[in-house]
Motif scaffolding. Structure first.
Motif, mmCIF file in Angstrom:
data_model
loop_
_atom_site.group_PDB
_atom_site.id
_atom_site.type_symbol
_atom_site.label_atom_id
_atom_site.label_comp_id
_atom_site.label_asym_id
_atom_site.label_seq_id
_atom_site.Cartn_x
_atom_site.Cartn_y
_atom_site.Cartn_z
ATOM 1 N N GLU A 155 -10.305 -8.792 -1.971
ATOM 2 C CA GLU A 155 -11.109 -7.623 -2.311
ATOM 3 C C GLU A 155 -12.576 -7.925 -2.024
ATOM 4 O O GLU A 155 -12.996 -9.082 -2.073
ATOM 5 N N SER B 239 -3.796 5.006 -0.338
ATOM 6 C CA SER B 239 -3.203 4.008 -1.242
ATOM 7 C C SER B 239 -4.131 3.570 -2.355
ATOM 8 O O SER B 239 -3.686 2.943 -3.320
ATOM 9 N N ALA C 11 -6.053 3.098 3.492
ATOM 10 C CA ALA C 11 -6.851 2.706 2.327
ATOM 11 C C ALA C 11 -7.104 3.912 1.424
ATOM 12 O O ALA C 11 -6.972 3.827 0.198
ATOM 13 N N GLU C 12 -7.445 5.028 2.028
ATOM 14 C CA GLU C 12 -7.727 6.251 1.264
ATOM 15 C C GLU C 12 -6.494 6.709 0.483
ATOM 16 O O GLU C 12 -6.578 7.007 -0.705
ATOM 17 N N LEU D 139 -6.287 2.454 9.437
ATOM 18 C CA LEU D 139 -6.501 1.591 8.265
ATOM 19 C C LEU D 139 -7.320 2.319 7.202
ATOM 20 O O LEU D 139 -7.038 2.203 6.005
ATOM 21 N N TRP E 293 -8.854 -5.531 1.811
ATOM 22 C CA TRP E 293 -7.661 -6.072 1.165
ATOM 23 C C TRP E 293 -6.459 -5.981 2.111
ATOM 24 O O TRP E 293 -5.675 -6.931 2.230
ATOM 25 N N ILE E 294 -6.300 -4.861 2.778
ATOM 26 C CA ILE E 294 -5.172 -4.707 3.705
ATOM 27 C C ILE E 294 -5.251 -5.755 4.814
ATOM 28 O O ILE E 294 -4.259 -6.380 5.159
ATOM 29 N N ARG F 25 -6.384 1.357 -1.901
ATOM 30 C CA ARG F 25 -6.717 -0.032 -1.574
ATOM 31 C C ARG F 25 -7.931 -0.030 -0.651
ATOM 32 O O ARG F 25 -8.350 1.017 -0.160
ATOM 33 N N THR F 26 -8.492 -1.214 -0.391
ATOM 34 C CA THR F 26 -9.599 -1.305 0.546
ATOM 35 C C THR F 26 -9.094 -1.801 1.890
ATOM 36 O O THR F 26 -8.069 -2.486 1.962
ATOM 37 N N ILE F 27 -9.832 -1.466 2.954
ATOM 38 C CA ILE F 27 -9.491 -1.976 4.277
ATOM 39 C C ILE F 27 -9.520 -3.494 4.254
ATOM 40 O O ILE F 27 -8.664 -4.154 4.829
ATOM 41 N N ALA G 242 0.832 -1.207 0.000
ATOM 42 C CA ALA G 242 0.000 0.000 0.000
ATOM 43 C C ALA G 242 0.866 1.257 0.000
ATOM 44 O O ALA G 242 0.545 2.246 -0.649
#
Length: 150
Positions: free
Chosen positions: A87, A75, A72-73, A68, A81-82, A77-79, A33
Protein backbone atom coordinates in the motif's frame (compact mmCIF):
# COMPACT_ATOMS: atom_id res chain seq x y z
CA UNK A 1 13.52 -12.73 -11.50
CA UNK A 2 10.44 -12.22 -13.61
CA UNK A 3 8.81 -8.94 -14.45
CA UNK A 4 5.50 -7.74 -15.74
CA UNK A 5 4.77 -4.64 -17.72
CA UNK A 6 1.81 -2.31 -17.77
CA UNK A 7 1.51 -0.15 -20.87
CA UNK A 8 0.03 3.32 -20.98
CA UNK A 9 0.00 5.32 -24.23
CA UNK A 10 2.74 3.09 -25.60
CA UNK A 11 5.00 3.55 -22.57
CA UNK A 12 5.79 0.48 -20.51
CA UNK A 13 5.81 0.71 -16.72
CA UNK A 14 7.69 -2.22 -15.20
CA UNK A 15 6.86 -3.78 -11.89
CA UNK A 16 8.86 -6.69 -10.51
CA UNK A 17 7.50 -9.95 -9.21
CA UNK A 18 10.21 -10.82 -6.71
CA UNK A 19 9.63 -13.83 -4.47
CA UNK A 20 5.94 -13.81 -5.36
CA UNK A 21 5.72 -10.19 -4.20
CA UNK A 22 4.41 -10.18 -0.67
CA UNK A 23 3.65 -13.91 -0.79
CA UNK A 24 1.42 -13.69 -3.85
CA UNK A 25 1.80 -12.55 -7.43
CA UNK A 26 -0.21 -9.80 -9.02
CA UNK A 27 -2.56 -12.37 -10.57
CA UNK A 28 -3.55 -13.47 -7.08
CA UNK A 29 -4.11 -9.84 -6.12
CA UNK A 30 -6.33 -9.42 -9.18
CA UNK A 31 -8.34 -12.43 -7.96
CA UNK A 32 -8.51 -10.84 -4.49
CA UNK A 33 -9.67 -7.55 -6.03
CA UNK A 34 -12.43 -9.42 -7.87
CA UNK A 35 -13.53 -10.95 -4.58
CA UNK A 36 -16.58 -13.20 -4.74
CA UNK A 37 -17.79 -11.85 -8.07
CA UNK A 38 -17.80 -14.43 -10.88
CA UNK A 39 -15.17 -13.85 -13.57
CA UNK A 40 -17.82 -13.23 -16.25
CA UNK A 41 -19.61 -10.55 -14.21
CA UNK A 42 -16.31 -8.89 -13.21
CA UNK A 43 -14.97 -8.86 -16.77
CA UNK A 44 -18.28 -7.38 -17.99
CA UNK A 45 -18.01 -4.62 -15.36
CA UNK A 46 -14.50 -3.86 -16.61
CA UNK A 47 -15.42 -4.04 -20.29
CA UNK A 48 -13.06 -6.90 -21.13
CA UNK A 49 -13.71 -10.45 -22.22
CA UNK A 50 -13.71 -13.27 -19.67
CA UNK A 51 -10.84 -14.86 -21.63
CA UNK A 52 -8.76 -11.69 -21.19
CA UNK A 53 -9.56 -11.60 -17.48
CA UNK A 54 -8.47 -15.23 -17.07
CA UNK A 55 -5.16 -14.36 -18.76
CA UNK A 56 -4.67 -11.46 -16.32
CA UNK A 57 -5.38 -13.64 -13.29
CA UNK A 58 -3.04 -16.35 -14.64
CA UNK A 59 -0.34 -13.72 -15.27
CA UNK A 60 -0.18 -14.63 -18.96
CA UNK A 61 -0.65 -10.97 -19.89
CA UNK A 62 -0.92 -7.72 -17.96
CA UNK A 63 -3.75 -5.22 -17.87
CA UNK A 64 -2.99 -1.72 -19.12
CA UNK A 65 -2.87 1.23 -16.73
CA UNK A 66 -6.37 2.42 -17.63
CA UNK A 67 -7.77 -1.03 -16.79
CA UNK A 68 -5.73 -1.15 -13.56
CA UNK A 69 -7.28 2.17 -12.56
CA UNK A 70 -10.76 0.77 -13.24
CA UNK A 71 -9.98 -2.40 -11.24
CA UNK A 72 -8.72 -0.25 -8.37
CA UNK A 73 -11.86 1.90 -8.52
CA UNK A 74 -14.28 -1.04 -8.55
CA UNK A 75 -12.44 -3.06 -5.91
CA UNK A 76 -11.51 -0.28 -3.50
CA UNK A 77 -7.83 -1.29 -3.81
CA UNK A 78 -4.94 0.86 -5.02
CA UNK A 79 -3.05 0.41 -8.27
CA UNK A 80 0.12 0.16 -6.20
CA UNK A 81 -1.30 -2.72 -4.16
CA UNK A 82 -2.43 -4.60 -7.27
CA UNK A 83 0.96 -4.14 -8.92
CA UNK A 84 3.29 -4.70 -5.95
CA UNK A 85 1.35 -5.98 -2.96
CA UNK A 86 2.26 -2.86 -0.99
CA UNK A 87 0.00 0.00 0.00
CA UNK A 88 1.17 3.59 -0.50
CA UNK A 89 3.12 4.83 2.51
CA UNK A 90 2.08 8.43 2.66
CA UNK A 91 -1.45 9.57 2.02
CA UNK A 92 -2.41 12.83 0.44
CA UNK A 93 -5.02 15.02 2.08
CA UNK A 94 -6.90 15.89 -1.10
CA UNK A 95 -9.03 18.52 0.62
CA UNK A 96 -5.91 20.39 1.74
CA UNK A 97 -4.29 19.92 -1.68
CA UNK A 98 -7.39 21.27 -3.45
CA UNK A 99 -7.32 24.32 -1.20
CA UNK A 100 -3.66 24.93 -2.02
CA UNK A 101 -4.30 24.59 -5.75
CA UNK A 102 -7.21 27.02 -5.54
CA UNK A 103 -5.16 29.53 -3.54
CA UNK A 104 -2.33 29.47 -6.07
CA UNK A 105 -4.80 29.82 -8.97
CA UNK A 106 -6.46 32.82 -7.33
CA UNK A 107 -3.33 34.58 -6.06
CA UNK A 108 -0.94 34.08 -8.98
CA UNK A 109 -2.97 32.98 -12.01
CA UNK A 110 -0.46 34.12 -14.63
CA UNK A 111 2.66 32.18 -13.62
CA UNK A 112 3.91 29.18 -15.55
CA UNK A 113 2.77 25.63 -14.72
CA UNK A 114 6.08 24.54 -13.16
CA UNK A 115 6.10 27.53 -10.81
CA UNK A 116 2.47 26.86 -9.89
CA UNK A 117 3.33 23.24 -9.11
CA UNK A 118 6.29 24.23 -6.94
CA UNK A 119 4.31 26.87 -5.09
CA UNK A 120 1.41 24.47 -4.55
CA UNK A 121 3.81 21.88 -3.12
CA UNK A 122 5.35 24.41 -0.73
CA UNK A 123 1.91 25.55 0.44
CA UNK A 124 0.74 21.96 0.85
CA UNK A 125 3.77 20.94 2.92
CA UNK A 126 3.44 24.05 5.08
CA UNK A 127 -0.27 23.44 5.66
CA UNK A 128 0.30 19.79 6.56
CA UNK A 129 3.03 20.76 9.06
CA UNK A 130 0.69 23.32 10.62
CA UNK A 131 -2.13 20.77 10.82
CA UNK A 132 0.20 18.29 12.55
CA UNK A 133 1.20 20.99 15.06
CA UNK A 134 -2.46 21.84 15.65
CA UNK A 135 -3.30 18.17 16.20
CA UNK A 136 -0.43 17.77 18.68
CA UNK A 137 -1.60 20.92 20.48
CA UNK A 138 -5.15 19.56 20.70
CA UNK A 139 -3.85 16.27 22.11
CA UNK A 140 -1.78 18.14 24.72
CA UNK A 141 -4.80 20.26 25.71
CA UNK A 142 -6.99 17.16 26.02
CA UNK A 143 -4.35 15.47 28.15
CA UNK A 144 -4.10 18.46 30.49
CA UNK A 145 -7.86 18.83 30.87
CA UNK A 146 -8.20 15.08 31.51
CA UNK A 147 -5.56 15.16 34.21
CA UNK A 148 -6.92 18.35 35.84
CA UNK A 149 -10.44 16.86 35.84
CA UNK A 150 -9.20 13.76 37.66
Amino acid sequence: MSSAFVSFNGNAIKFSRLAAVKQQGWGARLRAARGEKPQQLWSNLLGVSRASWVKYENEETSPNLVLLARIAELSGRTIQWIATGEEPQAGVDYEVLAGCIQAVQEEVPNIDAESKAKLTLVLYKDRMINLQKENRGDETKRGKSSSSAA
